[in-house]
Motif scaffolding. Structure first.
Motif, PDB file in Angstrom:
ATOM      1  N   PRO A 121      28.575  42.328  -6.036  1.00 29.20           N
ATOM      2  CA  PRO A 121      28.712  41.187  -6.933  1.00 29.20           C
ATOM      3  C   PRO A 121      28.304  39.877  -6.286  1.00 29.20           C
ATOM      4  N   LEU A 122      28.262  39.839  -4.948  1.00 28.30           N
ATOM      5  CA  LEU A 122      27.848  38.648  -4.213  1.00 28.30           C
ATOM      6  C   LEU A 122      26.880  39.065  -3.112  1.00 28.30           C
ATOM      7  N   PRO A 123      25.902  38.224  -2.776  1.00 30.83           N
ATOM      8  CA  PRO A 123      24.927  38.614  -1.746  1.00 30.83           C
ATOM      9  C   PRO A 123      25.571  38.783  -0.379  1.00 30.83           C
ATOM     10  N   GLY A 124      25.205  39.866   0.286  1.00 29.53           N
ATOM     11  CA  GLY A 124      25.658  40.099   1.648  1.00 29.53           C
ATOM     12  C   GLY A 124      26.833  41.039   1.793  1.00 29.53           C
ATOM     13  N   LEU A 125      27.514  41.406   0.701  1.00 27.32           N
ATOM     14  CA  LEU A 125      28.717  42.228   0.813  1.00 27.32           C
ATOM     15  C   LEU A 125      28.402  43.626   1.340  1.00 27.32           C
ATOM     16  N   THR A 126      27.297  44.207   0.897  1.00 26.20           N
ATOM     17  CA  THR A 126      26.919  45.538   1.383  1.00 26.20           C
ATOM     18  C   THR A 126      26.660  45.519   2.883  1.00 26.20           C
ATOM     19  N   VAL A 127      25.945  44.500   3.334  1.00 24.69           N
ATOM     20  CA  VAL A 127      25.660  44.393   4.763  1.00 24.69           C
ATOM     21  C   VAL A 127      26.953  44.167   5.544  1.00 24.69           C
ATOM     22  N   LEU A 129      18.413  46.396  -8.826  1.00 26.68           N
ATOM     23  CA  LEU A 129      17.487  46.925  -7.829  1.00 26.68           C
ATOM     24  C   LEU A 129      16.596  45.833  -7.245  1.00 26.68           C
ATOM     25  N   GLY A 130      16.528  44.700  -7.929  1.00 23.97           N
ATOM     26  CA  GLY A 130      15.734  43.591  -7.430  1.00 23.97           C
ATOM     27  C   GLY A 130      16.459  42.718  -6.424  1.00 23.97           C
ATOM     28  N   SER A 131      17.763  42.954  -6.223  1.00 22.38           N
ATOM     29  CA  SER A 131      18.513  42.172  -5.245  1.00 22.38           C
ATOM     30  C   SER A 131      17.987  42.457  -3.851  1.00 22.38           C
ATOM     31  N   SER A 132      17.918  41.421  -3.028  1.00 24.65           N
ATOM     32  CA  SER A 132      17.380  41.574  -1.680  1.00 24.65           C
ATOM     33  C   SER A 132      18.267  42.489  -0.851  1.00 24.65           C
ATOM     34  N   VAL A 133      17.652  43.312  -0.002  1.00 30.04           N
ATOM     35  CA  VAL A 133      18.434  44.189   0.860  1.00 30.04           C
ATOM     36  C   VAL A 133      19.153  43.405   1.952  1.00 30.04           C
ATOM     37  N   TYR A 134      18.699  42.172   2.203  1.00 26.29           N
ATOM     38  CA  TYR A 134      19.403  41.255   3.103  1.00 26.29           C
ATOM     39  C   TYR A 134      19.443  39.879   2.457  1.00 26.29           C
ATOM     40  N   PRO A 135      20.581  39.191   2.512  1.00 24.56           N
ATOM     41  CA  PRO A 135      20.624  37.829   1.981  1.00 24.56           C
ATOM     42  C   PRO A 135      19.739  36.924   2.812  1.00 24.56           C
ATOM     43  N   THR A 136      19.195  35.888   2.196  1.00 25.42           N
ATOM     44  CA  THR A 136      18.305  34.998   2.923  1.00 25.42           C
ATOM     45  C   THR A 136      19.061  34.291   4.040  1.00 25.42           C
ATOM     46  N   PRO A 137      18.397  33.962   5.146  1.00 22.33           N
ATOM     47  CA  PRO A 137      19.071  33.276   6.249  1.00 22.33           C
ATOM     48  C   PRO A 137      19.690  31.946   5.838  1.00 22.33           C
ATOM     49  N   SER A 138      19.157  31.340   4.756  1.00 24.57           N
ATOM     50  CA  SER A 138      19.678  30.039   4.330  1.00 24.57           C
ATOM     51  C   SER A 138      20.896  30.159   3.424  1.00 24.57           C
ATOM     52  N   LEU A 148      30.173  35.068   1.494  1.00 19.72           N
ATOM     53  CA  LEU A 148      30.488  36.164   2.407  1.00 19.72           C
ATOM     54  C   LEU A 148      31.598  35.776   3.369  1.00 19.72           C
ATOM     55  N   ASN A 149      32.698  36.494   3.288  1.00 20.86           N
ATOM     56  CA  ASN A 149      33.766  36.376   4.284  1.00 20.86           C
ATOM     57  C   ASN A 149      34.528  37.690   4.298  1.00 20.86           C
ATOM     58  N   GLU A 150      35.482  37.806   5.213  1.00 26.59           N
ATOM     59  CA  GLU A 150      36.191  39.073   5.371  1.00 26.59           C
ATOM     60  C   GLU A 150      37.003  39.449   4.142  1.00 26.59           C
ATOM     61  N   GLU A 151      37.485  38.453   3.389  1.00 24.99           N
ATOM     62  CA  GLU A 151      38.280  38.749   2.188  1.00 24.99           C
ATOM     63  C   GLU A 151      37.412  39.327   1.078  1.00 24.99           C
ATOM     64  N   TYR A 152      36.229  38.757   0.894  1.00 23.16           N
ATOM     65  CA  TYR A 152      35.314  39.280  -0.115  1.00 23.16           C
ATOM     66  C   TYR A 152      34.852  40.696   0.247  1.00 23.16           C
ATOM     67  N   ILE A 153      34.595  40.910   1.532  1.00 25.64           N
ATOM     68  CA  ILE A 153      34.168  42.240   1.970  1.00 25.64           C
ATOM     69  C   ILE A 153      35.281  43.260   1.759  1.00 25.64           C
TER      70      ILE A 153
END
Length: 458
Positions: free
Chosen positions: A73-79, A185-194, A201-206
């Protein structure tokens, strides 16, 4: 701090527990291997299980979770979830996990795709009980601590982000997915560095994401090199603590994939890459023509010292420094037939022009039947070979189970491939050229062509 003596005692206990769990009679390497290579599937205490016994001395065990970037639901959670794997749990510290696994000769890894998160362990066959217990702990008892997030997760994530965005070929493919499918499927496999990490992204969201996806309906346990009886036995013993549903009640599902098409151009000083893509073949609705088209376009020789029979390998044989390959990238409800090109900007441009001309030659029916026959044979080999290789087969089977409810079976695709004719390929190529392409260019945009200049619709 844990003393060295205490750590040694813990590791020795783990080894003794593993040895105690060994069956009285061991299969030998001379035992007959399964002739079909197919995975046996079952349901153990609500958890989907698939296993294949190759009767070898080593085993690979993987948890495949429906937690790829498509579902976050938010960028970076999978990573973030990937990086927390094999760190502190309620029973073991990260150091203990490392020391015990090393003592047993095991190898641990975590990775993700657009549809799945994969946690895997490779080890000697007799140590199945230990690593089954470990994987169960990871998905049910991981501690999502603040200090680990700031000291270990964030630094690694920044490194991976920068590595990814400095890889022009990976970035071009990522952008092609974005214009093809937009969200999901169009979501980036990695969130942008910016991307502001504190915002998304934080430990609570993860931890909240883990609560939703580390549930039995969203997981599959896949084993290669272990009997179904042994796997079922240890699943019943160790996976009882895995949740049947999210404690918070939240659930992250993806909407059905829609193909859009389009073009994206990104200036980059690190090299040049292009991806020319079209709607491809999905797991659930395989399109054999797409598999044969990918083999016919090719780009890389399959025979040493030979240019190769494929259209792109012939058309670009004199283009200096060009890397080109065509493949179908399958997902549960969509696919992407992608031609990936990288190298000097002028060479990439020449390769892109050759790609469109090759597709046009197929659509015009000017490809010799002998070349089509070669492509059919090669596509059949590729489909079957992927199911025999250990790591790709685990990922295919696990992703199929968690996303479609059943293991990926190549039989229907192979049967369809055998029936593909020059006429059906002609119609398929014509339909692709008449539809919308997804074109991504990264690098020197002065030289890299627009889709319109190539004669493609976006």
């Amino acid at each position: 701090m844990i003393s060295r003596a205490a750590l040694a005692r813990n590791a020795q206990q783990a080894v003794r527990r593993s040895w105690a769990a060994r069956p009285a009679q061991q299969r030998t390497l001379a035992s007959a291997a399964s002739s079909s290579g197919a995975f046996e599937t079952s349901d153990g205490s609500g958890l989907k299980v698939a296993s294949r016994d190759s009767h070898g001395p080593t085993t690979k065990l993987a948890i495949v979770a429906k937690a790829g970037t498509r579902f976050q639901p938010l960028p970076g959670l999978t990573v973030g979830l990937e990086e927390y794997a094999f760190k502190n749990t309620q029973r073991r510290t990260a150091l203990r996990i490392t020391r015990e696994s090393e003592l047993l000769g095991g190898q641990l890894a975590s990775s993700h795709t657009r549809e799945a998160l994969i946690l895997e362990a490779s080890f000697l066959r007799d140590d199945l009980p230990y690593f089954a217990e470990l994987l169960a702990e990871v998905v049910s008892m991981t501690k999502y601590t603040t200090h680990e997030f700031h000291e270990e997760i964030e630094p690694v994530l920044r490194i991976k982000q920068n590595n990814f965005y400095n890889n022009v070929a990976a970035l071009a493919l990522d952008n092609a997915h974005s214009v093809a499918f937009h969200t999901g499927l169009g979501s980036s496999v990695y969130p942008t560095p910016s991307t502001p990490s504190k915002k998304y992204l934080n430990e609570e969201y993860i931890a909240s994401f883990a609560d939703a996806v580390y549930t039995k309906p969203s997981l599959a346990l896949v084993a290669d090199g272990a009997s179904s009886q042994d796997v079922s036995k240890w699943v019943g013993q160790f996976f009882n603590d895995v949740q049947s549903s999210a404690q918070s009640g939240q659930k992250f599902d993806a909407t059905a994939t829609k193909y859009y098409g389009g073009e994206q151009r990104t200036t980059h000083t690190g090299g040049n890459a292009m991806v020319i893509a079209f709607p491809g073949s999905a797991y659930t609705a395989p399109k054999p023509e797409v598999a044969v088209l990918a083999a016919l376009l090719g780009g890389k020789s399959t025979i040493k010292w030979s240019t190769g029979y494929s259209l792109l390998s012939k058309a670009t044989s004199d283009v200096v420094g060009l890397n080109v390959s065509a493949s179908n990238i399958p997902y549960s409800d969509a696919g992407l037939l992608a031609v990936q090109l990288s190298g000097p900007a002028a060479s990439v441009r020449a390769g892109a022009e050759a790609t469109v001309k090759s597709l046009e030659s197929i659509a015009n029916g000017s490809v010799p039947k002998e070349e089509v026959a070669k492509a059919v044979a090669n596509a059949k080999f590729n489909a079957l070979d992927a199911t025999q290789l250990r790591e790709p087969s685990l990922h295919l089977v696990g992703s199929g189970i968690v996303n479609t409810g059943k293991a990926y079976e190549p039989a229907s695709l192979v049967q369809g491939i055998e029936k593909v004719s020059a006429e059906s390929l002609k119609n398929a190529a014509k339909a692709l050229l008449e539809g919308k392409a997804s074109v991504s260019s990264v690098g020197d945009l002065f030289l890299l062509p627009y889709a319109e200049q190539l004669g493609l619709r976006v």
